[in-house]
Design an enzyme around this catalytic site. Structure first.
Site, PDB file in Angstrom:
ATOM      1  N   PHE A   1       0.949  -1.313   0.129  1.00  0.00           N
ATOM      2  CA  PHE A   1      -0.010  -0.160   0.002  1.00  0.00           C
ATOM      3  C   PHE A   1       1.032   1.235   0.090  1.00  0.00           C
ATOM      4  O   PHE A   1       1.718   1.334   0.890  1.00  0.00           O
ATOM      5  CB  PHE A   1      -1.029  -0.015   1.261  1.00  0.00           C
ATOM      6  CG  PHE A   1      -1.835   1.261   1.075  1.00  0.00           C
ATOM      7  CD1 PHE A   1      -3.102   1.153   0.499  1.00  0.00           C
ATOM      8  CD2 PHE A   1      -1.583   2.499   1.813  1.00  0.00           C
ATOM      9  CE1 PHE A   1      -3.875   2.140   0.621  1.00  0.00           C
ATOM     10  CE2 PHE A   1      -2.176   3.609   1.751  1.00  0.00           C
ATOM     11  CZ  PHE A   1      -3.465   3.537   1.243  1.00  0.00           C
TER      12      PHE A   1
ATOM     13  N   ASP B   1       9.483   2.604   1.741  1.00  0.00           N
ATOM     14  CA  ASP B   1       8.315   3.414   2.098  1.00  0.00           C
ATOM     15  C   ASP B   1       7.897   3.275   3.554  1.00  0.00           C
ATOM     16  O   ASP B   1       7.522   2.293   3.950  1.00  0.00           O
ATOM     17  CB  ASP B   1       7.109   2.974   1.182  1.00  0.00           C
ATOM     18  CG  ASP B   1       5.742   3.712   1.712  1.00  0.00           C
ATOM     19  OD1 ASP B   1       5.634   4.247   2.819  1.00  0.00           O
ATOM     20  OD2 ASP B   1       4.507   3.722   1.012  1.00  0.00           O
TER      21      ASP B   1
ATOM     22  N   LYS C   1       2.715  10.004   8.162  1.00  0.00           N
ATOM     23  CA  LYS C   1       1.851   9.532   9.216  1.00  0.00           C
ATOM     24  C   LYS C   1       2.392  10.098  10.575  1.00  0.00           C
ATOM     25  O   LYS C   1       2.154  11.055  11.168  1.00  0.00           O
ATOM     26  CB  LYS C   1       1.837   7.990   9.246  1.00  0.00           C
ATOM     27  CG  LYS C   1       0.901   7.538   7.953  1.00  0.00           C
ATOM     28  CD  LYS C   1       0.127   6.068   8.333  1.00  0.00           C
ATOM     29  CE  LYS C   1      -0.847   5.778   7.455  1.00  0.00           C
ATOM     30  NZ  LYS C   1      -0.599   5.224   6.218  1.00  0.00           N
TER      31      LYS C   1
HETATM   32  C1  LIG Z   1      -0.910   5.369   4.878  1.00  0.00           C
HETATM   33  C2  LIG Z   1       0.307   4.995   3.930  1.00  0.00           C
HETATM   34  C3  LIG Z   1       0.578   5.736   2.789  1.00  0.00           C
HETATM   35  C4  LIG Z   1      -0.422   6.752   2.237  1.00  0.00           C
HETATM   36  O1  LIG Z   1      -0.448   7.887   3.102  1.00  0.00           O
HETATM   37  P1  LIG Z   1      -1.445   9.047   2.894  1.00  0.00           P
HETATM   38  O2  LIG Z   1      -0.902  10.032   4.074  1.00  0.00           O
HETATM   39  O3  LIG Z   1      -2.916   8.470   3.307  1.00  0.00           O
HETATM   40  O4  LIG Z   1      -1.579   9.635   1.537  1.00  0.00           O
HETATM   41  C5  LIG Z   1       1.567   5.539   2.019  1.00  0.00           C
HETATM   42  N1  LIG Z   1       2.423   4.270   2.366  1.00  0.00           N
HETATM   43  C6  LIG Z   1       2.210   3.664   3.524  1.00  0.00           C
HETATM   44  C7  LIG Z   1       2.968   2.444   3.666  1.00  0.00           C
HETATM   45  C8  LIG Z   1       1.107   3.834   4.245  1.00  0.00           C
HETATM   46  O5  LIG Z   1       0.897   3.176   5.376  1.00  0.00           O
END
Ligand SMILES: *Cc1c(COP(=O)(O)O)cnc(C)c1O
Length: 395
Positions: free
Chosen positions: A130, A215, A245
């Protein structure tokens, strides 16, 4: 009319109806419109690292907003530069640069554009990944239900099974710009790869002149007991790390950090943002980083995370516990995860299910022992009621 009823008439229905309307928070606790109190084991989806209404965050944001709230990227500010320097230091990367944005998806969009500047266009991502919901980030996200309504998606992306070194070795060649991985897959339900997977991915990427991009939007900023989850494995040195986050503790901010040759791939005119690097957001992030140190939250994430894992593993009905620090997944012995979210809410705990039988726990790092004790007392009944409720609905 309740806030939920007004929501339905005014807010676009992308998330389904909200379960609760919340009015205030303190530490790892929140209160709803009826005054009912909850222990927040979701933390705004791994965002509220310092919990709710932490005085350090309130003070930093208030002081910065009272001084200088926004200036655009035509100008530099001290909080922006100081935060970039802090991220460089925490990563241990001298030859690196930071691009600031406002979310995880945006941090990843900047990274996608950066990889294009290598002269190659292909990206290898993992099944179960994700990376966000904007078109570029979505192109790297494997879940068909998220992707299919929006195809064609940009880019040349190849998905390989996660934690499968042979699949990476077979797929990555000299046409690949970057390999993008979550060090621990979050939305997939807290899936931890074998200890040598990231090292192997790094070796394979580098053998082919591709970048390793991790990521860490969900895993970063002390969540797993290390500043960044890749630091849990000796020798892992990605070329690009994306963050969001937990970084702002609830104030929106994203960051794309690149080192070595990747640090200079984006040149003047190649990318931009109006809000990114905003001094208020950067002051918030500096307050988060300072407070993680001042309150020993790295050690706390490890210690409380281990206790949370033990507590989960000791439950009848929990067949597997995954994760590190305060990022944990619990696999149930049946598809009653959604019901467990509801019975937990009735019992005063906010949880999240990432799949039919998978619970995720990403609470504030300031979660206390008392909060964990309360969860320990309530969990057997929460799971038992959930199992019963699930059996009744299938009958
Ligand atoms: C939540 C998340 C995203 C997306 O972040 P947003 O602030 O919702 O755009 C991207 N990568 C990972 C691993 C995530 O957990």
């Amino acid at each position: 009319m309740s806030i939920q009823e007004r929501y339905t008439g005014a807010v676009m229905n992308t998330f389904g109806p909200p379960a609760l309307a919340l009015v205030r928070g303190h530490g790892a606790h929140v209160w709803d419109t009826d005054g009912k109190e909850y222990v927040d084991l979701l933390g705004g989806i791994a965002v509220n690292a310092l919990g709710h209404a932490h005085p350090a965050l309130v003070e930093a944001v208030t002081a910065q907003l009272s001084t200088l709230g926004h200036v655009s990227n035509f100008f530099a500010t001290e909080p922006q530069v100081a935060l970039a320097e802090r991220l460089q230091a925490l990563l241990g990367w001298d030859e690196s640069r930071v691009f600031f944005s406002n979310s995880g998806a945006e941090a990843n969009e900047a990274a996608i554009k950066l990889t294009r500047r290598t002269g190659r266009t292909r990206i290898v991502a993992a099944e179960g990944s994700f990376h966000g919901r904007t078109m570029g980030a979505l192109a790297l996200t494997s879940k068909a239900a998220y992707r299919e309504p929006f195809e064609p998606l940009p880019g040349d992306v190849t998905f390989v099974p996660f934690d499968d070194v042979a699949a990476l070795a077979d797929t990555v060649d000299d046409t690949v710009a970057a390999v993008v991985l979550e060090p621990i897959q979050g939305e997939a339900g807290v899936v931890v790869p074998s200890p040598d997977y990231l090292l192997a991915a790094q070796r394979i990427a580098h053998e082919h002149g591709a970048l390793l991009w991790l990521d860490e939007v969900q895993t970063g900023i002390a969540r797993t007991g290390a500043w960044f989850a890749h630091q849990l494995v000796d020798g892992v040195e990605p070329d690009v790390v994306t963050l969001a986050k937990g970084l702002g503790g609830g104030i929106p901010i994203g960051a794309t950090v690149a080192r070595g040759r990747a640090a200079t791939l984006l040149q003047p005119g190649n990318h931009g943002t109006t809000f990114g690097g905003n001094p208020v957001a950067c002051a918030a992030a500096l307050a988060v980083l300072d407070t993680v140190v001042a309150e020993g939250l790295l050690a706390a994430a490890t210690e409380r995370g281990d206790r949370l894992a033990e507590l989960l593993a000791s439950q009848a009905g929990v067949v597997e516990v995954t994760g590190a620090g305060l990022m944990r997944g619990a696999e149930l012995d049946g598809p009653y995860g959604v019901h467990a979210v509801a019975t937990a809410r009735d019992a005063g705990f906010i949880l999240n299910a990432t799949g039919p039988s998978r619970l995720r726990f990403v609470p504030p790092l300031v979660l206390t022992s008392d909060d964990l004790d309360a969860l320990g007392r309530a969990l057997p009944q929460i799971l038992e009621s959930a199992r019963t409720a699930a059996q009744e609905t299938t009958r």
